[in-house]
Design an enzyme around this catalytic site. Structure first.
Site, PDB file in Angstrom:
ATOM      1  N   PHE A 227       0.862  -1.199   0.000  1.00 55.51           N
ATOM      2  CA  PHE A 227       0.000   0.000   0.000  1.00 55.51           C
ATOM      3  C   PHE A 227       0.894   1.245   0.000  1.00 55.51           C
ATOM      4  O   PHE A 227       0.729   2.154   0.813  1.00 55.51           O
ATOM      5  CB  PHE A 227      -0.945   0.049   1.216  1.00 55.51           C
ATOM      6  CG  PHE A 227      -1.820  -1.160   1.374  1.00 55.51           C
ATOM      7  CD1 PHE A 227      -3.013  -1.268   0.670  1.00 55.51           C
ATOM      8  CD2 PHE A 227      -1.456  -2.195   2.226  1.00 55.51           C
ATOM      9  CE1 PHE A 227      -3.837  -2.378   0.828  1.00 55.51           C
ATOM     10  CE2 PHE A 227      -2.273  -3.319   2.383  1.00 55.51           C
ATOM     11  CZ  PHE A 227      -3.465  -3.411   1.684  1.00 55.51           C
ATOM     12  N   ASP A 249       1.245  -1.295  -4.921  1.00 58.27           N
ATOM     13  CA  ASP A 249      -0.003  -0.538  -4.779  1.00 58.27           C
ATOM     14  C   ASP A 249      -0.903  -0.933  -5.943  1.00 58.27           C
ATOM     15  O   ASP A 249      -0.425  -1.390  -6.982  1.00 58.27           O
ATOM     16  CB  ASP A 249       0.281   0.972  -4.807  1.00 58.27           C
ATOM     17  CG  ASP A 249      -0.850   1.788  -4.175  1.00 58.27           C
ATOM     18  OD1 ASP A 249      -0.676   2.274  -3.040  1.00 58.27           O
ATOM     19  OD2 ASP A 249      -1.912   1.947  -4.830  1.00 58.27           O
ATOM     20  N   SER A 250      -2.218  -0.733  -5.760  1.00 59.36           N
ATOM     21  CA  SER A 250      -3.135  -1.059  -6.856  1.00 59.36           C
ATOM     22  C   SER A 250      -3.302   0.106  -7.823  1.00 59.36           C
ATOM     23  O   SER A 250      -3.930  -0.045  -8.868  1.00 59.36           O
ATOM     24  CB  SER A 250      -4.499  -1.471  -6.290  1.00 59.36           C
ATOM     25  OG  SER A 250      -5.003  -0.437  -5.479  1.00 59.36           O
ATOM     26  N   ALA A 278      -2.990  -5.838  -2.984  1.00 58.62           N
ATOM     27  CA  ALA A 278      -2.003  -6.164  -1.955  1.00 58.62           C
ATOM     28  C   ALA A 278      -2.033  -7.650  -1.581  1.00 58.62           C
ATOM     29  O   ALA A 278      -0.987  -8.298  -1.491  1.00 58.62           O
ATOM     30  CB  ALA A 278      -2.243  -5.309  -0.722  1.00 58.62           C
ATOM     31  N   ASP A 298       0.951  -0.401   5.488  1.00 54.27           N
ATOM     32  CA  ASP A 298       0.271   0.856   5.858  1.00 54.27           C
ATOM     33  C   ASP A 298      -0.945   1.032   4.962  1.00 54.27           C
ATOM     34  O   ASP A 298      -0.960   1.866   4.066  1.00 54.27           O
ATOM     35  CB  ASP A 298       1.247   2.036   5.727  1.00 54.27           C
ATOM     36  CG  ASP A 298       0.601   3.364   6.071  1.00 54.27           C
ATOM     37  OD1 ASP A 298      -0.439   3.360   6.761  1.00 54.27           O
ATOM     38  OD2 ASP A 298       1.128   4.408   5.649  1.00 54.27           O
ATOM     39  N   CYS A 338      -4.807   3.113  10.267  1.00 52.13           N
ATOM     40  CA  CYS A 338      -5.344   4.462  10.470  1.00 52.13           C
ATOM     41  C   CYS A 338      -6.828   4.413  10.809  1.00 52.13           C
ATOM     42  O   CYS A 338      -7.516   5.432  10.755  1.00 52.13           O
ATOM     43  CB  CYS A 338      -5.094   5.328   9.237  1.00 52.13           C
ATOM     44  SG  CYS A 338      -5.861   4.680   7.745  1.00 52.13           S
TER      45      CYS A 338
HETATM   46  N1  SAH Z   1       1.369   3.957   2.872  1.00 55.58           N
HETATM   47  C1  SAH Z   1       1.006   5.187   2.197  1.00 55.58           C
HETATM   48  C2  SAH Z   1      -0.415   5.568   2.408  1.00 55.58           C
HETATM   49  C3  SAH Z   1      -1.394   4.526   1.937  1.00 55.58           C
HETATM   50  S1  SAH Z   1      -2.809   5.233   1.223  1.00 55.58           S
HETATM   51  C4  SAH Z   1       1.934   6.320   2.621  1.00 55.58           C
HETATM   52  O1  SAH Z   1       2.756   6.137   3.503  1.00 55.58           O
HETATM   53  O2  SAH Z   1       1.808   7.421   2.074  1.00 55.58           O
HETATM   54  C5  SAH Z   1      -3.604   3.816   0.651  1.00 55.58           C
HETATM   55  C6  SAH Z   1      -3.033   3.266  -0.631  1.00 55.58           C
HETATM   56  O3  SAH Z   1      -3.525   1.948  -0.746  1.00 55.58           O
HETATM   57  C7  SAH Z   1      -3.467   4.005  -1.890  1.00 55.58           C
HETATM   58  O4  SAH Z   1      -2.339   4.373  -2.618  1.00 55.58           O
HETATM   59  C8  SAH Z   1      -4.333   3.008  -2.644  1.00 55.58           C
HETATM   60  O5  SAH Z   1      -4.117   3.064  -4.058  1.00 55.58           O
HETATM   61  C9  SAH Z   1      -3.817   1.701  -2.112  1.00 55.58           C
HETATM   62  N2  SAH Z   1      -4.766   0.572  -2.108  1.00 55.58           N
HETATM   63  C10 SAH Z   1      -6.050   0.556  -1.719  1.00 55.58           C
HETATM   64  N3  SAH Z   1      -6.541  -0.698  -1.788  1.00 55.58           N
HETATM   65  C11 SAH Z   1      -5.539  -1.499  -2.235  1.00 55.58           C
HETATM   66  C12 SAH Z   1      -5.411  -2.889  -2.491  1.00 55.58           C
HETATM   67  N4  SAH Z   1      -6.443  -3.725  -2.304  1.00 55.58           N
HETATM   68  N5  SAH Z   1      -4.229  -3.355  -2.914  1.00 55.58           N
HETATM   69  C13 SAH Z   1      -3.174  -2.533  -3.094  1.00 55.58           C
HETATM   70  N6  SAH Z   1      -3.239  -1.213  -2.864  1.00 55.58           N
HETATM   71  C14 SAH Z   1      -4.401  -0.695  -2.434  1.00 55.58           C
END
Ligand code: SAH
Length: 396
Positions: A227, A249-250, A278, A298, A338
């Site tokens: 993520f 990330d997705s 993820a 995260d 969070c």
């Molecule tokens: N870790 C980041 C904040 C995460 S924000 C930092 O430190 O800035 C959440 C992220 O998760 C987003 O970029 C979103 O695209 C991604 N996301 C949401 N669902 C997801 C999934 N099922 N698999 C992978 N990424 C995902």
């Protein structure tokens, strides 16, 4: 000011304890009918005996029908009080940070319910999350302009909280011009921030201290950042000596920015990206026999409402379990959440379950929360939401 809100007997306790919210069932509507108050208007809040307790803005259609903006019933939240609050908020950040990159206003935590402002030097990104604050949008712009003379002010009004208050989405530059690139520096590493197209305000300042902690432990390590968004953890790890970083990330857009941010810091060689869900990525990496020294989890909030707690906890558990399988013999897991509704001890429980599932040992060596530019209001537990655990995972 003509509007008044009279509290029922004993309904003033929470307010006296410092809380800023009033619920609609606490109002003595026989004396002061909520219905008569225009949404967004400000009203003097009175105790049951008529004694003024402060001033609040009102949304008669919301469960939280009013939020206190000052304990001085003679004031109202206007440009001048906003300027004062911005200066109070700035005073704290000036004490905390050497550079102008931080959350400048954290809603209730800065006595400005419903208002978020993130500062990227001379670009200010604003979220108005309640109807009362929405109505003050013009004054917010004027007051920010007065205190900061920013190059641009952006309204990034697309939060889920706005729907509860029946507010529309609004993402636009409301003053000045956005520079081609908005930049920030965190823990000595530079990033480009996708203010308009990115998540929330474009950056997650809340993990600054947690990232700094991890940065000290990654030299020479192979790191997986799940993520990753634009690489907050992963690019910083590379900048602090990680030998290899994989950001998953997705979102293809987020990963493009990871690459850009890595290049910006001369780290293109060390940082690679994988676009995938993820959970699928974790399974695929395991199937390929990949191992990492450090895994960062995260994710976005899996629990948004109280009723999602059970499902959300299962998702955190599963995520931690899947991630732990990728750690080498003596690995480090950084597990964050969070979700305000996930109690800190429940995240420990997710990690414990994952450790046992692998028949390994775990040592919680770090327990972090949100940084000090997200000040917790001592009477409002909801203002504390972020958790970050550092866990050493090893075998007998
Ligand atoms: N870790 C980041 C904040 C995460 S924000 C930092 O430190 O800035 C959440 C992220 O998760 C987003 O970029 C979103 O695209 C991604 N996301 C949401 N669902 C997801 C999934 N099922 N698999 C992978 N990424 C995902």
């Amino acid at each position: 000011m003509s509007e008044r809100l009279r509290l029922k007997k004993n309904a003033d306790r929470r307010l006296k304890a410092g809380h800023l919210w009033l619920y609609s069932n606490e109002i003595d509507t026989e004396v002061t009918p909520l219905k008569g108050i225009e949404p967004g208007a400000q009203a003097v809040v009175e105790a049951a005996n008529g004694k003024p307790m402060g001033v609040a803005y009102v949304n008669p259609h919301s469960l939280i029908c009013a939020r206190i903006v000052s304990r001085d019933a003679n004031l109202r939240l206007d440009r001048s009080l906003l300027v004062h609050r911005f200066n109070q908020a700035l005073g704290l950040r000036n004490r905390l940070f050497a550079k102008p990159f931080y959350r400048l206003v954290y809603g209730e935590g800065d006595l400005l319910p419903g208002l978020i402002v993130d500062r990227f030097d001379d670009v200010l990104v604003v979220q108005l999350n309640t109807l009362g604050m929405e109505r003050l949008g013009g004054e917010v712009i004027a007051a920010l302009d007065k205190v900061f003379s920013p190059r641009a002010i952006v309204f990034k009004n697309d939060s889920s909280g706005r729907r509860l208050e029946q507010l529309e989405r609004q993402v636009e530059v409301v003053q000045g011009e956005l520079p081609e690139q908005v930049l920030l520096e965190e823990n000595g590493v530079r990033f480009v921030v996708p203010v308009i197209k990115g998540q929330k305000t474009g950056w997650f300042f809340d993990h600054r201290a947690n990232r700094a902690w991890l940065n000290n432990l990654v030299a020479g390590k192979r790191v997986l950042d799940v993520f990753s968004y634009v690489g907050g953890w992963g690019v910083q790890a590379a900048a602090h000596g990680a030998s290899e970083v994989l950001c998953v990330d997705s979102s293809a857009e987020a990963l493009e920015q990871v690459a850009e941010n890595a290049a910006l810091n001369g780290l293109a060689e060390q940082v690679s990206v994988g676009e995938a869900d993820a959970f699928e990525a974790l399974a695929a990496l395991k199937a390929e026999g990949e191992q990492f020294d450090v895994v960062v989890l995260d994710p976005p909030a899996f629990i948004r409402k109280r009723k999602d707690i059970a499902n959300g906890e299962r998702a955190y558990s599963r995520l931690n379990r899947e991630a732990m399988r990728l750690l080498g013999r003596d690995g480090l897991l950084l597990s964050a959440s969070c979700s305000m509704h996930l109690a800190p001890e429940r995240l420990v429980e997710c990690v414990r379950g994952a450790v046992r599932h692998q028949d390994r040992h775990g040592q919680v060596i770090y327990q972090g929360g949100q940084g000090p530019d997200h000040p917790v209001h001592p009477a409002i537990p909801e203002t504390a939401y972020l958790k970050a655990l550092g866990v050493r995972v090893f075998r007998d």
